[in-house]
Every structure is written in C-alpha cells, then in structure tokens.
Design a protein around this motif. Sequence first.
Motif, mmCIF file in Angstrom:
data_model
loop_
_atom_site.group_PDB
_atom_site.id
_atom_site.type_symbol
_atom_site.label_atom_id
_atom_site.label_comp_id
_atom_site.label_asym_id
_atom_site.label_seq_id
_atom_site.Cartn_x
_atom_site.Cartn_y
_atom_site.Cartn_z
ATOM 1 N N GLY A 184 0.812 -1.210 0.000
ATOM 2 C CA GLY A 184 0.000 0.000 0.000
ATOM 3 C C GLY A 184 0.849 1.264 0.000
ATOM 4 O O GLY A 184 0.566 2.220 -0.735
ATOM 5 N N GLN A 185 1.881 1.266 0.812
ATOM 6 C CA GLN A 185 2.757 2.435 0.879
ATOM 7 C C GLN A 185 3.455 2.666 -0.460
ATOM 8 O O GLN A 185 3.542 3.801 -0.948
ATOM 9 C CB GLN A 185 3.790 2.238 1.985
ATOM 10 C CG GLN A 185 4.697 3.439 2.181
ATOM 11 C CD GLN A 185 5.684 3.235 3.326
ATOM 12 O OE1 GLN A 185 5.915 2.118 3.782
ATOM 13 N NE2 GLN A 185 6.250 4.320 3.818
ATOM 14 N N GLN A 186 3.945 1.594 -1.074
ATOM 15 C CA GLN A 186 4.635 1.726 -2.360
ATOM 16 C C GLN A 186 3.678 2.188 -3.458
ATOM 17 O O GLN A 186 4.071 2.972 -4.341
ATOM 18 C CB GLN A 186 5.267 0.394 -2.750
ATOM 19 C CG GLN A 186 6.452 -0.020 -1.888
ATOM 20 C CD GLN A 186 7.126 -1.271 -2.425
ATOM 21 O OE1 GLN A 186 7.472 -1.337 -3.603
ATOM 22 N NE2 GLN A 186 7.292 -2.269 -1.567
ATOM 23 N N TRP A 187 2.450 1.708 -3.406
ATOM 24 C CA TRP A 187 1.470 2.106 -4.419
ATOM 25 C C TRP A 187 1.183 3.605 -4.310
ATOM 26 O O TRP A 187 1.128 4.322 -5.308
ATOM 27 C CB TRP A 187 0.189 1.299 -4.233
ATOM 28 C CG TRP A 187 -0.709 1.263 -5.435
ATOM 29 C CD1 TRP A 187 -0.528 1.911 -6.626
ATOM 30 C CD2 TRP A 187 -1.917 0.514 -5.557
ATOM 31 N NE1 TRP A 187 -1.556 1.622 -7.491
ATOM 32 C CE2 TRP A 187 -2.419 0.763 -6.862
ATOM 33 C CE3 TRP A 187 -2.619 -0.336 -4.712
ATOM 34 C CZ2 TRP A 187 -3.616 0.193 -7.310
ATOM 35 C CZ3 TRP A 187 -3.807 -0.907 -5.170
ATOM 36 C CH2 TRP A 187 -4.292 -0.649 -6.440
ATOM 37 N N ASN A 188 1.022 4.083 -3.091
ATOM 38 C CA ASN A 188 0.820 5.517 -2.891
ATOM 39 C C ASN A 188 2.008 6.322 -3.408
ATOM 40 O O ASN A 188 1.831 7.383 -4.029
ATOM 41 C CB ASN A 188 0.588 5.801 -1.405
ATOM 42 C CG ASN A 188 -0.860 5.687 -0.999
ATOM 43 O OD1 ASN A 188 -1.584 6.678 -0.964
ATOM 44 N ND2 ASN A 188 -1.304 4.473 -0.704
ATOM 45 N N THR A 189 3.210 5.828 -3.161
ATOM 46 C CA THR A 189 4.408 6.522 -3.642
ATOM 47 C C THR A 189 4.421 6.590 -5.162
ATOM 48 O O THR A 189 4.756 7.627 -5.759
ATOM 49 C CB THR A 189 5.677 5.818 -3.134
ATOM 50 O OG1 THR A 189 5.683 5.851 -1.706
ATOM 51 C CG2 THR A 189 6.929 6.499 -3.658
ATOM 52 N N ARG A 190 4.032 5.500 -5.797
ATOM 53 C CA ARG A 190 3.993 5.474 -7.267
ATOM 54 C C ARG A 190 3.012 6.517 -7.819
ATOM 55 O O ARG A 190 3.296 7.188 -8.816
ATOM 56 C CB ARG A 190 3.589 4.080 -7.755
ATOM 57 C CG ARG A 190 4.652 3.018 -7.588
ATOM 58 C CD ARG A 190 4.194 1.709 -8.205
ATOM 59 N NE ARG A 190 5.226 0.685 -8.126
ATOM 60 C CZ ARG A 190 5.172 -0.484 -8.766
ATOM 61 N NH1 ARG A 190 4.130 -0.765 -9.536
ATOM 62 N NH2 ARG A 190 6.143 -1.356 -8.644
ATOM 63 N N ILE A 191 1.851 6.618 -7.180
ATOM 64 C CA ILE A 191 0.858 7.596 -7.639
ATOM 65 C C ILE A 191 1.386 9.009 -7.451
ATOM 66 O O ILE A 191 1.273 9.864 -8.344
ATOM 67 C CB ILE A 191 -0.475 7.392 -6.893
ATOM 68 C CG1 ILE A 191 -1.105 6.061 -7.295
ATOM 69 C CG2 ILE A 191 -1.439 8.544 -7.181
ATOM 70 C CD1 ILE A 191 -2.310 5.659 -6.470
ATOM 71 N N ALA A 192 1.969 9.266 -6.284
ATOM 72 C CA ALA A 192 2.518 10.604 -6.018
ATOM 73 C C ALA A 192 3.596 10.963 -7.040
ATOM 74 O O ALA A 192 3.639 12.093 -7.550
ATOM 75 C CB ALA A 192 3.081 10.663 -4.604
ATOM 76 N N GLU A 193 4.448 10.008 -7.366
ATOM 77 C CA GLU A 193 5.545 10.274 -8.302
ATOM 78 C C GLU A 193 5.055 10.436 -9.737
ATOM 79 O O GLU A 193 5.750 11.012 -10.577
ATOM 80 C CB GLU A 193 6.574 9.145 -8.227
ATOM 81 C CG GLU A 193 7.347 9.128 -6.913
ATOM 82 C CD GLU A 193 8.292 7.938 -6.792
ATOM 83 O OE1 GLU A 193 8.151 6.993 -7.611
ATOM 84 O OE2 GLU A 193 9.149 7.944 -5.892
#
Length: 384
Positions: A136-145
């Motif tokens: 979940g944390q990595q997915w959020n990071t991907r969206i932000a980036e």
Amino acid sequence: MECQSHLFELPESHHYINCSFLSPLLKSVEQAGINGILSKRYPWEVTPHHFFDDSNTLRALFAKLVNAKQDDIAIMPAVSYGLATAAKNIDLAKGHEIIIAGEQFPSNVYVWKRFCEQHDCTLKIVDPPNGFDQRGQQWNTRIAEAITEDTLVVALGNVHWADGTLFDLQQIGELARNHEAYLIIDGTQSVGALPFDVQQVQPDALICAGYKWLMGPYAMTLAYFGPRLQNGVPLEEGWITRKNSEDFSGLVDYEDQYQPGAQRFDMGERSNFVLVPMMIEALKQIIEWKPKEIQRYCKTLTSDLVKTLPNYGYQIEDADWRGHHMFGIRLPENLSIAKLQDKLDEREIHVSVRGSAVRIAPNVYNNDKDIAALLDTLQTIADN
C-alpha cells in the motif's frame, strides 16, 4: 459502539460480511420507502414545497457528513453521472494526462478513457507493486511520483474498491493542486464508514453512491463539487435547477440563472418521493453512529481475524494502508478460490471475490459470530 443488528431485518443463519457490495436496509429506511410509495395514493396532497424541502434536507445531511456547505452538494442517479459532470467541466489547458489506479472500478475508468479519446489526452494507469511487502505504501508513492506538470486529473477512490487499499488523498491532493490538476474522488467505498473531510482533502469533486456504506437505496448518489467546478455546465437542463423554480406559477418566465452552487448539476426528477426520504433516514443514522465509530467497531470486530490468518498463509495489507471496514485477503498459492467459495456458500457466509482478493466488508450489523464463522472456514480450508 455495540452491534446494531436489531435495526435491520437480517436472519441469524446468514453471515453477511459484504457491505461493499450492497448494504442491507435499515428498518427505518425501509419504512421511509414504503411511506414514500404510499404518498402517491393522494397526489393532491403533494404541493410545490415537497419538490424542494426533502432535497434540501438531504443536501444538508450529506454536507454535514463530509464537512461541506449545503450548496456544494448535488443529487444524482449514479457515480457515472457525477464523473461525467466533472469531466465535462474540466479546463483542458491545465494538462494532458489523466492518472488513475490500476484495476480501478469501471465507472471511474471508462469516463476518462472516453475523455482521453475526445481530447487527445493520455491515460496513465498506476499499478500496484508485484510484491506484497509494504504494498500500500509503495502504491501511494507510485501515484505521487506520477503527478507532474502535465497532469490534468487525478481520479481515485479513497480506498481501492477491490481490496481496500487506502490512498493518502491529502498528500496526493496537495501534489495535484501544486500542479493545478483536478482531484476527482469516487467515495462510494469509504464515505459513511471512513471519515472524510472535504476541507482537509480539498477535492474538486467527491461522488458517492448511496447504496453501500451510506446505507441508502439504489439509484441515489450524492456529490460534492468544489469551487473550480461549481460554475460549470450540467449534463441536462432541468426546470428545478433554475433560479426561482420554487414559483410554479412563474415557470414559463424562463430563467437563465441556475440555483446556487452545485444544485445546477442535480439530475432531473431529483425530488424522488420514494428514494430521497430513504436516503435521508440512512444519512441520519450514519451521522448518529459517526463514521469514526463505525471504523473503530470494524477494527475491533476483525482484530482476531487479521491477527490469525497470516499464520495460515493468507496475506492482508498492513493496517496503516487499508480500511478496517473493507479489506482484501489474498489466499495461499495452493488454495482454490472456487473451492473456498463453495465452502462459504455451504455456511451461508457472504463475501465478494474481486480481482485476486477475497473482499471482507463488515459493518455495525455484524457480530463476533459472523467473523468466527468466516475465520473457521478460512482456517479449515487452508488446513485441507
């Protein structure tokens, strides 16, 4: 909060842990619908104020739930209607990319596919990581980036509809605003059971179907529209959304101006004398319960389930990156979803399979017996 099953008509033999599919009816909501049907027996008793009063009450209740103003709220038939309204009023000069999450619910995909085809934009789909560690944390990071100067729209749910992955809308929204991009949220799988504050998130639109976590009827959707969209053009030109429409004797004095705020986006026949009273009763109960307390109840109710299942090879997202009212359970590799479904059916346990996850969606009508039945079934089939 204690179990609220006494407010519903649910047979004890069924374990309905599937509010993300369709909520059961509260007794009070059911009665409001019956009263609404009966009201048409004597149509002479329907007066002009009936076309406005309940609609305004409904608007005010939803505004209270999401910390908005009454005039910010529109009454619609479906999320797709609200998304189409938002898409129609976007300023194309802001960018050329639409960002969505992988395997997002179709209503929040098709509208943007069409938009991109019509306006020569790019649909950027941000998939989750393949592994499960900090997923979940990595997915959020991907969206932000993925958000850049060329981003026009970020269109997400508050939680992912298939597995409950929680998206950090405050961070994502801030990044979107920094690039003048629109933030369009489908709140169907969260609003009502998970606190949502439009003043904190600042979405340009928040659109919520009423038949799931808002516990209302089908074909009733409520939407918040922010300042950038409120002067837009509606999908249809209804009489009731125009200024002075309360004066039935003056309806042929055609009015160019709309009612204030987001009311211009209301669907035709929004004053539905059956569905609107039902939605009102549902929201009254949700507000009385408080989404924060619903979330806490669901967390407590499922704590043993979440703690125990990983010992049997099941995978569940970290609590910081999922909802407690709805989350996915991924099965051990050797376990057949079809075989599990048969066992669940045998015990009359109702959950949903969405994508690669078994989706668990409890609410305040569930109790320890429901979760124990589910846990026992999952343990038994994993052992075999």
